[in-house]
Design a protein around this motif. Sequence first.
Motif, short mmCIF file in Angstrom:
data_model
loop_
_atom_site.label_atom_id
_atom_site.label_comp_id
_atom_site.label_asym_id
_atom_site.label_seq_id
_atom_site.Cartn_x
_atom_site.Cartn_y
_atom_site.Cartn_z
N GLY A 234 126.79 70.75 40.17
CA GLY A 234 126.01 70.35 39.00
C GLY A 234 124.57 70.82 39.01
O GLY A 234 123.66 70.00 38.82
N ILE A 264 122.11 68.64 36.88
CA ILE A 264 122.91 67.99 35.85
C ILE A 264 123.19 66.54 36.24
O ILE A 264 123.67 66.26 37.34
CB ILE A 264 124.25 68.72 35.64
CG1 ILE A 264 124.02 70.22 35.45
CG2 ILE A 264 125.01 68.13 34.47
CD1 ILE A 264 123.18 70.59 34.27
N ARG A 337 132.47 65.16 38.37
CA ARG A 337 132.08 64.48 37.14
C ARG A 337 133.24 64.54 36.15
O ARG A 337 133.69 65.63 35.77
CB ARG A 337 130.85 65.15 36.52
CG ARG A 337 130.30 64.40 35.31
CD ARG A 337 129.16 65.15 34.67
NE ARG A 337 128.53 64.35 33.63
CZ ARG A 337 127.62 64.80 32.78
NH1 ARG A 337 127.23 66.06 32.86
NH2 ARG A 337 127.10 64.01 31.87
N THR A 339 135.45 64.79 32.88
CA THR A 339 135.20 65.49 31.62
C THR A 339 134.77 64.52 30.53
O THR A 339 133.93 64.86 29.68
CB THR A 339 136.47 66.23 31.17
OG1 THR A 339 136.92 67.07 32.23
CG2 THR A 339 136.21 67.07 29.95
N ASP A 341 132.83 62.17 30.68
CA ASP A 341 131.43 61.77 30.80
C ASP A 341 130.46 62.80 30.21
O ASP A 341 129.26 62.54 30.13
CB ASP A 341 131.07 61.54 32.27
CG ASP A 341 131.72 60.28 32.83
OD1 ASP A 341 132.33 59.53 32.04
OD2 ASP A 341 131.63 60.05 34.05
N TYR A 342 130.96 63.97 29.84
CA TYR A 342 130.08 64.98 29.26
C TYR A 342 129.72 64.61 27.83
O TYR A 342 130.57 64.14 27.06
CB TYR A 342 130.75 66.36 29.28
CG TYR A 342 130.80 67.01 30.64
CD1 TYR A 342 129.85 67.95 31.01
CD2 TYR A 342 131.79 66.68 31.55
CE1 TYR A 342 129.90 68.55 32.26
CE2 TYR A 342 131.84 67.28 32.80
CZ TYR A 342 130.89 68.21 33.15
OH TYR A 342 130.94 68.80 34.38
N ASP A 345 132.27 67.73 25.06
CA ASP A 345 133.47 68.05 25.83
C ASP A 345 133.57 69.56 26.06
O ASP A 345 133.56 70.34 25.10
CB ASP A 345 134.72 67.59 25.09
CG ASP A 345 134.88 66.07 25.11
OD1 ASP A 345 134.23 65.44 25.96
OD2 ASP A 345 135.64 65.54 24.28
N PRO A 346 133.67 70.00 27.33
CA PRO A 346 133.74 71.44 27.61
C PRO A 346 135.08 72.06 27.21
O PRO A 346 135.17 73.26 27.00
CB PRO A 346 133.52 71.51 29.12
CG PRO A 346 133.95 70.18 29.64
CD PRO A 346 133.62 69.19 28.56
N GLU A 397 121.41 62.32 25.95
CA GLU A 397 121.86 61.35 26.95
C GLU A 397 120.76 60.34 27.27
O GLU A 397 121.04 59.16 27.49
CB GLU A 397 122.32 62.08 28.21
CG GLU A 397 123.61 62.87 28.00
CD GLU A 397 123.95 63.77 29.16
OE1 GLU A 397 125.13 64.15 29.30
OE2 GLU A 397 123.03 64.12 29.95
N LYS A 403 128.39 60.53 23.29
CA LYS A 403 128.84 61.77 22.68
C LYS A 403 127.88 62.13 21.56
O LYS A 403 127.06 61.31 21.15
CB LYS A 403 130.27 61.63 22.12
CG LYS A 403 131.33 61.32 23.16
CD LYS A 403 131.56 62.49 24.10
CE LYS A 403 132.61 62.16 25.14
NZ LYS A 403 132.85 63.30 26.07
#
Length: 489
Positions: A234, A264, A337, A339, A341-342, A345-346, A397, A403
Amino acid sequence: MKRFLKIIYFSFCLLLTNSISVFGASAEKSVIRVNTTMQAFNLIQPWEKGAASTRLGLGAVLPNNKVLVTAQMVTDATYIELEKPDSSEKTSARVLTVDYEANLAVLEPTDNKSFLSDREPFLINEELAPSDQLEAWQFESNGTPVTTKITVSKAEVRQSFLETSKFLQVQANGPVQYRAGSFTLPVAKNNKLAGLLVSYSSKDQISSILPASIIKHFLSDIEDGEYTGFPNLGIMYSQTLDEQFREYLKLQKNEGGVFVSKVIDGASAAGNLKAGDVILEINNNKIDSRGNYEDKIWGKLSFSNLVRGIPFTGDSTKMSIIRDGERMNLSFKLIRRPTADYLIDPYMFDRGPKFSIIGGLVFQELSVPFLKLFGNDWRNRAPIKLLMAHANPEMYEKKGNKKLVMMTRTIPTPATLGYERLSTLIVTKINGIPIKDIKDVNTASKKPIDGQHRIEFESYPKLIFVDANLSSRVNKALENRIGLTERLK
Protein backbone atom coordinates in the motif's frame (compact mmCIF):
# COMPACT_ATOMS: atom_id res chain seq x y z
CA MET A 1 2.27 -20.00 12.79
CA LYS A 2 -0.72 -20.04 10.44
CA ARG A 3 1.59 -19.89 7.45
CA PHE A 4 3.67 -22.78 8.85
CA LEU A 5 0.59 -24.94 9.41
CA LYS A 6 -0.70 -24.16 5.90
CA ILE A 7 2.58 -25.23 4.31
CA ILE A 8 2.75 -28.44 6.39
CA TYR A 9 -0.85 -29.31 5.53
CA PHE A 10 -0.39 -28.56 1.84
CA SER A 11 2.86 -30.57 1.72
CA PHE A 12 1.10 -33.50 3.41
CA CYS A 13 -1.62 -33.44 0.73
CA LEU A 14 1.01 -33.49 -2.00
CA LEU A 15 2.89 -36.36 -0.35
CA LEU A 16 -0.34 -38.31 0.00
CA THR A 17 -1.14 -37.72 -3.66
CA ASN A 18 2.38 -38.71 -4.66
CA SER A 19 2.10 -41.96 -2.72
CA ILE A 20 -0.94 -43.08 -4.74
CA SER A 21 0.34 -41.77 -8.08
CA VAL A 22 1.90 -44.47 -10.22
CA PHE A 23 2.18 -43.00 -13.68
CA GLY A 24 2.38 -39.27 -12.91
CA ALA A 25 0.48 -36.43 -14.54
CA SER A 26 -0.26 -36.44 -18.26
CA ALA A 27 -2.24 -34.33 -20.69
CA GLU A 28 -4.73 -37.19 -21.12
CA LYS A 29 -5.47 -37.65 -17.42
CA SER A 30 -4.48 -34.41 -15.66
CA VAL A 31 -5.97 -31.69 -17.85
CA ILE A 32 -9.70 -31.01 -18.04
CA ARG A 33 -11.73 -28.79 -20.32
CA VAL A 34 -13.58 -25.93 -18.64
CA ASN A 35 -16.54 -24.36 -20.45
CA THR A 36 -17.96 -21.19 -18.91
CA THR A 37 -21.07 -19.16 -19.65
CA MET A 38 -20.72 -15.63 -18.31
CA GLN A 39 -22.92 -12.57 -18.18
CA ALA A 40 -21.75 -9.27 -16.71
CA PHE A 41 -24.03 -6.50 -15.51
CA ASN A 42 -24.65 -3.37 -17.56
CA LEU A 43 -22.85 -0.48 -15.83
CA ILE A 44 -24.84 2.19 -17.68
CA GLN A 45 -28.20 0.56 -16.96
CA PRO A 46 -27.31 -1.28 -13.74
CA TRP A 47 -30.71 -2.93 -13.38
CA GLU A 48 -30.02 -5.24 -16.30
CA LYS A 49 -27.33 -7.62 -17.52
CA GLY A 50 -25.34 -7.49 -20.73
CA ALA A 51 -25.27 -10.16 -23.41
CA ALA A 52 -24.17 -13.64 -22.38
CA SER A 53 -20.90 -15.03 -23.73
CA THR A 54 -18.89 -18.23 -23.46
CA ARG A 55 -15.26 -18.97 -22.74
CA LEU A 56 -13.32 -22.20 -23.26
CA GLY A 57 -10.19 -23.08 -21.35
CA LEU A 58 -8.23 -25.87 -19.75
CA GLY A 59 -7.85 -26.57 -16.05
CA ALA A 60 -5.30 -28.53 -14.06
CA VAL A 61 -6.67 -31.44 -12.01
CA LEU A 62 -5.69 -31.13 -8.34
CA PRO A 63 -5.91 -33.55 -5.40
CA ASN A 64 -9.21 -33.93 -3.56
CA ASN A 65 -11.48 -33.61 -6.60
CA LYS A 66 -10.51 -30.01 -7.45
CA VAL A 67 -9.57 -28.14 -10.64
CA LEU A 68 -7.27 -25.11 -10.92
CA VAL A 69 -8.06 -22.41 -13.50
CA THR A 70 -7.37 -18.73 -13.97
CA ALA A 71 -9.82 -16.29 -12.41
CA GLN A 72 -10.49 -14.89 -15.89
CA MET A 73 -12.18 -18.19 -16.72
CA VAL A 74 -14.90 -17.68 -14.11
CA THR A 75 -15.58 -13.93 -14.12
CA ASP A 76 -19.33 -13.27 -13.87
CA ALA A 77 -19.96 -16.97 -14.50
CA THR A 78 -23.58 -18.11 -14.64
CA TYR A 79 -22.71 -21.72 -15.49
CA ILE A 80 -19.46 -23.69 -15.36
CA GLU A 81 -18.98 -27.08 -16.95
CA LEU A 82 -16.12 -29.58 -16.73
CA GLU A 83 -15.50 -31.86 -19.71
CA LYS A 84 -13.20 -34.86 -20.08
CA PRO A 85 -11.32 -34.43 -23.38
CA ASP A 86 -11.01 -38.17 -24.02
CA SER A 87 -14.67 -39.11 -23.54
CA SER A 88 -16.54 -35.75 -23.72
CA GLU A 89 -18.27 -36.67 -20.45
CA LYS A 90 -19.48 -33.49 -18.74
CA THR A 91 -20.63 -32.25 -15.36
CA SER A 92 -21.43 -28.90 -13.79
CA ALA A 93 -18.99 -27.20 -11.41
CA ARG A 94 -18.84 -24.34 -8.95
CA VAL A 95 -16.19 -21.91 -7.76
CA LEU A 96 -14.72 -22.80 -4.36
CA THR A 97 -12.22 -19.94 -4.10
CA VAL A 98 -11.29 -17.15 -6.48
CA ASP A 99 -8.68 -14.40 -6.27
CA TYR A 100 -9.09 -11.95 -9.14
CA GLU A 101 -5.96 -10.05 -8.16
CA ALA A 102 -3.78 -13.16 -8.40
CA ASN A 103 -5.85 -14.46 -11.36
CA LEU A 104 -6.45 -17.89 -9.82
CA ALA A 105 -9.51 -19.95 -8.95
CA VAL A 106 -10.33 -23.46 -7.73
CA LEU A 107 -13.40 -25.37 -8.94
CA GLU A 108 -15.13 -28.56 -7.86
CA PRO A 109 -17.83 -30.70 -9.54
CA THR A 110 -21.34 -30.16 -8.18
CA ASP A 111 -23.60 -32.88 -9.60
CA ASN A 112 -21.15 -35.75 -10.07
CA LYS A 113 -18.82 -35.71 -7.08
CA SER A 114 -16.77 -38.63 -8.43
CA PHE A 115 -16.34 -37.05 -11.86
CA LEU A 116 -12.57 -36.66 -11.43
CA SER A 117 -11.94 -40.01 -9.75
CA ASP A 118 -10.36 -41.49 -12.90
CA ARG A 119 -8.09 -38.46 -13.41
CA GLU A 120 -4.48 -38.11 -12.23
CA PRO A 121 -3.89 -35.01 -10.04
CA PHE A 122 -0.95 -32.74 -10.72
CA LEU A 123 1.93 -32.32 -8.33
CA ILE A 124 3.47 -28.84 -8.13
CA ASN A 125 6.96 -28.10 -9.47
CA GLU A 126 8.28 -24.77 -8.20
CA GLU A 127 11.81 -25.33 -9.49
CA LEU A 128 11.81 -23.04 -12.50
CA ALA A 129 14.89 -21.32 -13.90
CA PRO A 130 16.07 -19.75 -17.16
CA SER A 131 16.61 -22.26 -20.00
CA ASP A 132 14.23 -24.82 -18.47
CA GLN A 133 12.22 -26.80 -21.01
CA LEU A 134 8.46 -26.72 -20.42
CA GLU A 135 5.49 -28.34 -22.11
CA ALA A 136 2.18 -26.57 -22.80
CA TRP A 137 -0.60 -29.17 -22.78
CA GLN A 138 -3.81 -28.83 -24.76
CA PHE A 139 -6.14 -30.78 -27.06
CA GLU A 140 -7.44 -30.90 -30.58
CA SER A 141 -11.22 -30.57 -30.92
CA ASN A 142 -11.46 -34.38 -31.15
CA GLY A 143 -9.69 -34.83 -27.80
CA THR A 144 -6.24 -35.71 -29.15
CA PRO A 145 -3.53 -34.37 -26.78
CA VAL A 146 -1.15 -31.76 -28.17
CA THR A 147 2.18 -30.97 -26.49
CA THR A 148 4.18 -27.85 -27.33
CA LYS A 149 7.71 -27.38 -26.02
CA ILE A 150 8.73 -23.89 -24.89
CA THR A 151 11.88 -22.56 -23.20
CA VAL A 152 11.97 -20.35 -20.11
CA SER A 153 13.83 -17.10 -20.76
CA LYS A 154 13.22 -14.79 -17.80
CA ALA A 155 10.80 -13.66 -15.09
CA GLU A 156 9.43 -10.28 -14.14
CA VAL A 157 6.79 -8.78 -11.88
CA ARG A 158 4.04 -7.54 -14.15
CA GLN A 159 0.31 -7.07 -14.56
CA SER A 160 -1.50 -10.38 -14.56
CA PHE A 161 -5.23 -9.79 -15.02
CA LEU A 162 -6.13 -6.57 -13.24
CA GLU A 163 -4.01 -3.57 -14.11
CA THR A 164 -3.72 -2.66 -10.42
CA SER A 165 -2.30 -6.07 -9.44
CA LYS A 166 1.20 -7.19 -10.36
CA PHE A 167 2.63 -10.63 -9.68
CA LEU A 168 5.63 -12.67 -10.73
CA GLN A 169 5.30 -14.04 -14.25
CA VAL A 170 7.66 -16.29 -16.18
CA GLN A 171 8.35 -15.66 -19.85
CA ALA A 172 8.96 -18.57 -22.23
CA ASN A 173 9.90 -18.62 -25.92
CA GLY A 174 8.55 -20.92 -28.60
CA PRO A 175 5.59 -21.18 -31.00
CA VAL A 176 2.29 -22.17 -29.38
CA GLN A 177 -0.77 -22.79 -31.52
CA TYR A 178 -3.98 -22.50 -29.56
CA ARG A 179 -6.20 -25.50 -30.28
CA ALA A 180 -9.98 -25.74 -29.96
CA GLY A 181 -10.32 -22.21 -28.60
CA SER A 182 -8.45 -22.86 -25.36
CA PHE A 183 -8.17 -19.69 -23.27
CA THR A 184 -5.60 -20.87 -20.72
CA LEU A 185 -3.18 -23.80 -20.79
CA PRO A 186 -1.49 -25.81 -18.03
CA VAL A 187 2.30 -25.85 -18.38
CA ALA A 188 4.31 -28.83 -17.13
CA LYS A 189 7.90 -29.55 -16.21
CA ASN A 190 8.82 -33.20 -15.75
CA ASN A 191 5.09 -34.02 -15.72
CA LYS A 192 4.45 -31.68 -12.79
CA LEU A 193 2.52 -28.41 -12.88
CA ALA A 194 4.94 -25.55 -13.51
CA GLY A 195 2.34 -22.86 -14.17
CA LEU A 196 -0.62 -21.65 -16.20
CA LEU A 197 -0.07 -20.00 -19.58
CA VAL A 198 -2.15 -16.81 -19.36
CA SER A 199 -1.18 -14.97 -22.55
CA TYR A 200 0.73 -15.52 -25.78
CA SER A 201 2.13 -13.18 -28.42
CA SER A 202 2.03 -14.94 -31.79
CA LYS A 203 4.13 -12.14 -33.30
CA ASP A 204 7.01 -12.55 -30.84
CA GLN A 205 6.27 -16.20 -29.93
CA ILE A 206 6.45 -15.33 -26.23
CA SER A 207 4.28 -16.97 -23.58
CA SER A 208 3.49 -15.40 -20.21
CA ILE A 209 3.11 -17.97 -17.45
CA LEU A 210 1.72 -17.61 -13.95
CA PRO A 211 4.35 -19.71 -12.15
CA ALA A 212 3.96 -22.57 -9.69
CA SER A 213 5.33 -20.45 -6.82
CA ILE A 214 2.28 -18.15 -6.99
CA ILE A 215 -0.04 -21.12 -7.52
CA LYS A 216 1.35 -22.96 -4.49
CA HIS A 217 1.00 -19.81 -2.37
CA PHE A 218 -2.67 -19.61 -3.41
CA LEU A 219 -3.39 -23.31 -2.84
CA SER A 220 -1.67 -23.52 0.53
CA ASP A 221 -3.66 -20.48 1.68
CA ILE A 222 -7.03 -22.12 0.98
CA GLU A 223 -6.28 -25.53 2.51
CA ASP A 224 -7.56 -24.59 5.98
CA GLY A 225 -10.82 -23.29 4.49
CA GLU A 226 -10.04 -19.65 5.30
CA TYR A 227 -8.55 -17.78 2.37
CA THR A 228 -6.77 -14.59 3.42
CA GLY A 229 -5.20 -13.70 0.07
CA PHE A 230 -1.95 -12.05 -0.94
CA PRO A 231 -0.98 -9.05 1.21
CA ASN A 232 -0.88 -5.41 0.07
CA LEU A 233 1.95 -3.07 1.07
CA GLY A 234 0.00 0.00 0.00
CA ILE A 235 2.49 2.65 -1.09
CA MET A 236 3.30 4.78 -4.10
CA TYR A 237 6.99 5.30 -4.72
CA SER A 238 9.55 7.02 -6.93
CA GLN A 239 12.94 5.89 -8.17
CA THR A 240 16.04 7.62 -6.78
CA LEU A 241 18.16 8.06 -9.90
CA ASP A 242 18.52 11.85 -9.90
CA GLU A 243 21.78 12.90 -8.21
CA GLN A 244 20.36 16.05 -6.61
CA PHE A 245 17.39 14.10 -5.30
CA ARG A 246 19.73 11.47 -3.87
CA GLU A 247 21.81 14.12 -2.15
CA TYR A 248 18.67 15.64 -0.64
CA LEU A 249 17.67 12.19 0.68
CA LYS A 250 21.18 11.66 2.11
CA LEU A 251 21.79 8.51 0.08
CA GLN A 252 25.36 7.31 -0.20
CA LYS A 253 27.06 7.08 -3.60
CA ASN A 254 26.57 3.34 -4.21
CA GLU A 255 23.35 3.04 -2.22
CA GLY A 256 19.97 2.25 -3.75
CA GLY A 257 16.51 2.73 -2.31
CA VAL A 258 13.07 3.97 -3.37
CA PHE A 259 11.30 7.11 -2.17
CA VAL A 260 7.85 6.62 -0.60
CA SER A 261 5.65 9.33 -2.09
CA LYS A 262 2.33 8.18 -0.63
CA VAL A 263 1.03 5.69 1.95
CA ILE A 264 -2.42 4.18 1.36
CA ASP A 265 -4.74 4.02 4.36
CA GLY A 266 -5.87 0.55 5.39
CA ALA A 267 -2.94 -1.35 3.86
CA SER A 268 0.18 -2.82 5.48
CA ALA A 269 2.30 0.33 5.27
CA ALA A 270 -0.26 2.54 7.04
CA GLY A 271 1.04 3.47 10.48
CA ASN A 272 4.44 1.98 9.69
CA LEU A 273 5.87 3.82 6.69
CA LYS A 274 5.50 7.54 6.04
CA ALA A 275 5.57 9.66 2.91
CA GLY A 276 9.17 10.81 2.56
CA ASP A 277 10.72 7.55 3.78
CA VAL A 278 13.36 5.83 1.66
CA ILE A 279 13.22 2.01 1.62
CA LEU A 280 16.75 0.58 1.49
CA GLU A 281 16.25 -3.11 2.32
CA ILE A 282 13.39 -5.58 2.67
CA ASN A 283 14.06 -8.80 4.58
CA ASN A 284 17.82 -8.33 4.05
CA ASN A 285 17.40 -7.79 0.30
CA LYS A 286 18.95 -4.53 -0.87
CA ILE A 287 16.63 -2.42 -3.04
CA ASP A 288 18.32 -0.55 -5.89
CA SER A 289 17.47 2.93 -7.15
CA ARG A 290 14.97 1.53 -9.66
CA GLY A 291 13.08 -0.50 -7.06
CA ASN A 292 14.57 -3.91 -7.85
CA TYR A 293 16.27 -6.54 -5.73
CA GLU A 294 18.58 -9.36 -6.79
CA ASP A 295 16.74 -12.69 -6.89
CA LYS A 296 19.05 -15.71 -6.73
CA ILE A 297 17.33 -17.37 -9.71
CA TRP A 298 15.83 -14.61 -11.85
CA GLY A 299 18.18 -11.73 -11.21
CA LYS A 300 16.61 -8.29 -10.85
CA LEU A 301 12.93 -8.32 -9.83
CA SER A 302 10.64 -5.62 -8.51
CA PHE A 303 10.68 -5.37 -4.71
CA SER A 304 6.89 -5.84 -4.71
CA ASN A 305 7.54 -9.58 -5.02
CA LEU A 306 9.14 -9.47 -1.56
CA VAL A 307 6.02 -8.07 0.07
CA ARG A 308 3.27 -9.58 -2.08
CA GLY A 309 4.36 -12.65 -4.02
CA ILE A 310 6.41 -14.46 -1.37
CA PRO A 311 4.97 -13.76 2.12
CA PHE A 312 1.51 -14.63 3.42
CA THR A 313 -0.97 -12.26 4.98
CA GLY A 314 -0.07 -12.09 8.67
CA ASP A 315 3.66 -12.60 8.11
CA SER A 316 6.09 -10.01 9.45
CA THR A 317 8.39 -8.08 7.16
CA LYS A 318 11.57 -6.22 8.05
CA MET A 319 12.71 -3.02 6.39
CA SER A 320 15.71 -0.74 6.62
CA ILE A 321 14.74 2.84 5.81
CA ILE A 322 15.84 6.46 5.98
CA ARG A 323 13.37 8.80 7.68
CA ASP A 324 14.10 12.51 8.01
CA GLY A 325 17.75 11.79 7.32
CA GLU A 326 18.00 9.14 10.05
CA ARG A 327 18.51 5.44 9.36
CA MET A 328 16.24 3.02 11.17
CA ASN A 329 14.85 -0.52 11.05
CA LEU A 330 11.16 -1.43 10.98
CA SER A 331 9.24 -4.65 11.49
CA PHE A 332 5.50 -4.94 10.90
CA LYS A 333 2.83 -7.41 9.84
CA LEU A 334 1.55 -7.62 6.30
CA ILE A 335 -2.19 -7.42 5.80
CA ARG A 336 -4.57 -7.49 2.86
CA ARG A 337 -6.92 -4.58 2.46
CA PRO A 338 -10.37 -5.93 1.52
CA THR A 339 -11.72 -4.69 -1.79
CA ALA A 340 -14.90 -3.57 -0.04
CA ASP A 341 -12.85 -1.05 1.97
CA TYR A 342 -11.76 0.92 -1.09
CA LEU A 343 -13.56 4.20 -1.71
CA ILE A 344 -13.68 3.33 -5.41
CA ASP A 345 -14.00 -0.38 -6.19
CA PRO A 346 -10.96 -1.40 -8.29
CA TYR A 347 -12.92 -4.21 -9.95
CA MET A 348 -16.42 -5.66 -9.90
CA PHE A 349 -17.16 -9.29 -10.72
CA ASP A 350 -19.95 -11.69 -9.84
CA ARG A 351 -22.30 -8.93 -8.69
CA GLY A 352 -24.21 -6.02 -10.09
CA PRO A 353 -23.43 -2.34 -9.45
CA LYS A 354 -25.10 -0.86 -6.38
CA PHE A 355 -27.64 1.77 -7.41
CA SER A 356 -30.76 3.65 -6.39
CA ILE A 357 -33.24 5.59 -8.54
CA ILE A 358 -35.18 8.67 -7.44
CA GLY A 359 -37.81 9.64 -10.00
CA GLY A 360 -35.48 8.80 -12.90
CA LEU A 361 -32.22 10.12 -11.44
CA VAL A 362 -29.83 7.16 -11.29
CA PHE A 363 -27.34 7.09 -8.40
CA GLN A 364 -24.40 4.66 -8.30
CA GLU A 365 -21.17 4.12 -6.39
CA LEU A 366 -18.16 5.04 -8.51
CA SER A 367 -15.94 2.14 -9.60
CA VAL A 368 -12.95 1.68 -11.89
CA PRO A 369 -15.06 -0.44 -14.30
CA PHE A 370 -17.39 2.57 -14.65
CA LEU A 371 -14.44 4.86 -15.41
CA LYS A 372 -13.31 2.40 -18.09
CA LEU A 373 -16.58 3.01 -19.94
CA PHE A 374 -14.87 6.16 -21.24
CA GLY A 375 -12.55 4.03 -23.38
CA ASN A 376 -8.98 2.78 -23.35
CA ASP A 377 -7.82 6.34 -22.71
CA TRP A 378 -10.19 6.71 -19.74
CA ARG A 379 -7.48 8.24 -17.55
CA ASN A 380 -7.64 11.28 -19.83
CA ARG A 381 -11.21 11.14 -21.10
CA ALA A 382 -13.27 10.48 -17.96
CA PRO A 383 -14.71 13.53 -16.10
CA ILE A 384 -11.92 15.34 -14.26
CA LYS A 385 -13.75 15.30 -10.91
CA LEU A 386 -14.05 11.51 -11.04
CA LEU A 387 -10.41 11.12 -12.04
CA MET A 388 -9.30 13.34 -9.16
CA ALA A 389 -11.33 11.22 -6.75
CA HIS A 390 -9.74 8.07 -8.16
CA ALA A 391 -6.23 9.51 -7.78
CA ASN A 392 -6.84 11.01 -4.33
CA PRO A 393 -9.47 8.93 -2.49
CA GLU A 394 -8.20 10.17 0.87
CA MET A 395 -9.85 13.54 0.15
CA TYR A 396 -13.23 11.86 0.60
CA GLU A 397 -12.23 9.19 3.10
CA LYS A 398 -11.22 11.94 5.54
CA LYS A 399 -14.76 13.30 5.25
CA GLY A 400 -16.15 9.93 6.30
CA ASN A 401 -17.09 8.62 2.86
CA LYS A 402 -17.24 4.83 2.62
CA LYS A 403 -17.92 5.07 -1.11
CA LEU A 404 -18.22 7.88 -3.63
CA VAL A 405 -21.79 8.23 -4.85
CA MET A 406 -22.52 9.94 -8.15
CA MET A 407 -25.58 10.60 -10.24
CA THR A 408 -24.60 8.68 -13.35
CA ARG A 409 -27.48 9.50 -15.69
CA THR A 410 -31.02 10.81 -16.00
CA ILE A 411 -33.90 8.72 -17.29
CA PRO A 412 -36.40 11.07 -19.00
CA THR A 413 -39.54 11.02 -16.84
CA PRO A 414 -42.13 13.60 -15.75
CA ALA A 415 -40.10 14.05 -12.53
CA THR A 416 -36.82 14.85 -14.29
CA LEU A 417 -37.97 17.45 -16.82
CA GLY A 418 -35.15 19.93 -17.38
CA TYR A 419 -32.51 17.62 -15.91
CA GLU A 420 -32.10 15.27 -18.90
CA ARG A 421 -28.53 16.38 -19.65
CA LEU A 422 -27.21 15.93 -16.11
CA SER A 423 -24.78 13.03 -15.58
CA THR A 424 -21.64 11.89 -13.71
CA LEU A 425 -22.10 14.35 -10.84
CA ILE A 426 -20.67 13.63 -7.38
CA VAL A 427 -23.46 13.77 -4.78
CA THR A 428 -22.83 15.41 -1.40
CA LYS A 429 -26.29 15.54 0.25
CA ILE A 430 -29.88 14.49 -0.34
CA ASN A 431 -32.54 16.13 1.80
CA GLY A 432 -29.83 17.44 4.11
CA ILE A 433 -28.39 13.96 4.75
CA PRO A 434 -24.68 13.52 3.85
CA ILE A 435 -24.26 10.77 1.26
CA LYS A 436 -21.42 8.42 2.27
CA ASP A 437 -22.56 5.32 0.35
CA ILE A 438 -25.52 4.12 -1.73
CA LYS A 439 -27.52 3.11 1.35
CA ASP A 440 -27.61 6.78 2.37
CA VAL A 441 -29.39 7.58 -0.90
CA ASN A 442 -32.10 5.07 -0.07
CA THR A 443 -32.43 6.43 3.47
CA ALA A 444 -32.54 10.06 2.35
CA SER A 445 -35.13 9.37 -0.36
CA LYS A 446 -37.63 8.51 2.38
CA LYS A 447 -37.21 11.91 4.06
CA PRO A 448 -38.27 14.63 1.59
CA ILE A 449 -38.34 18.25 2.74
CA ASP A 450 -41.64 20.08 2.16
CA GLY A 451 -42.65 17.60 -0.53
CA GLN A 452 -39.38 18.01 -2.44
CA HIS A 453 -36.19 15.99 -2.78
CA ARG A 454 -33.30 18.41 -2.32
CA ILE A 455 -30.24 16.98 -4.11
CA GLU A 456 -26.84 18.66 -3.70
CA PHE A 457 -23.79 18.09 -5.89
CA GLU A 458 -20.11 18.89 -5.55
CA SER A 459 -20.10 20.88 -8.80
CA TYR A 460 -22.56 22.68 -11.10
CA PRO A 461 -25.55 22.78 -10.87
CA LYS A 462 -24.85 22.37 -7.13
CA LEU A 463 -28.54 21.99 -6.18
CA ILE A 464 -31.68 20.61 -7.84
CA PHE A 465 -35.20 19.85 -6.61
CA VAL A 466 -37.41 16.90 -7.55
CA ASP A 467 -41.07 16.52 -6.58
CA ALA A 468 -41.27 13.72 -4.00
CA ASN A 469 -44.81 12.50 -4.76
CA LEU A 470 -44.21 12.50 -8.50
CA SER A 471 -40.89 10.68 -7.98
CA SER A 472 -42.65 8.00 -5.96
CA ARG A 473 -45.18 7.41 -8.74
CA VAL A 474 -42.42 7.36 -11.35
CA ASN A 475 -40.42 4.81 -9.33
CA LYS A 476 -43.43 2.48 -9.20
CA ALA A 477 -43.85 2.79 -12.96
CA LEU A 478 -40.12 2.17 -13.51
CA GLU A 479 -40.21 -0.86 -11.26
CA ASN A 480 -42.98 -2.34 -13.40
CA ARG A 481 -40.99 -1.55 -16.54
CA ILE A 482 -37.40 -2.44 -15.65
CA GLY A 483 -37.89 -4.79 -12.69
CA LEU A 484 -36.13 -2.96 -9.86
CA THR A 485 -35.15 0.57 -8.87
CA GLU A 486 -32.43 -0.20 -6.35
CA ARG A 487 -29.68 -2.65 -5.49
CA LEU A 488 -28.08 -1.87 -2.16
CA LYS A 489 -25.99 -5.03 -1.61
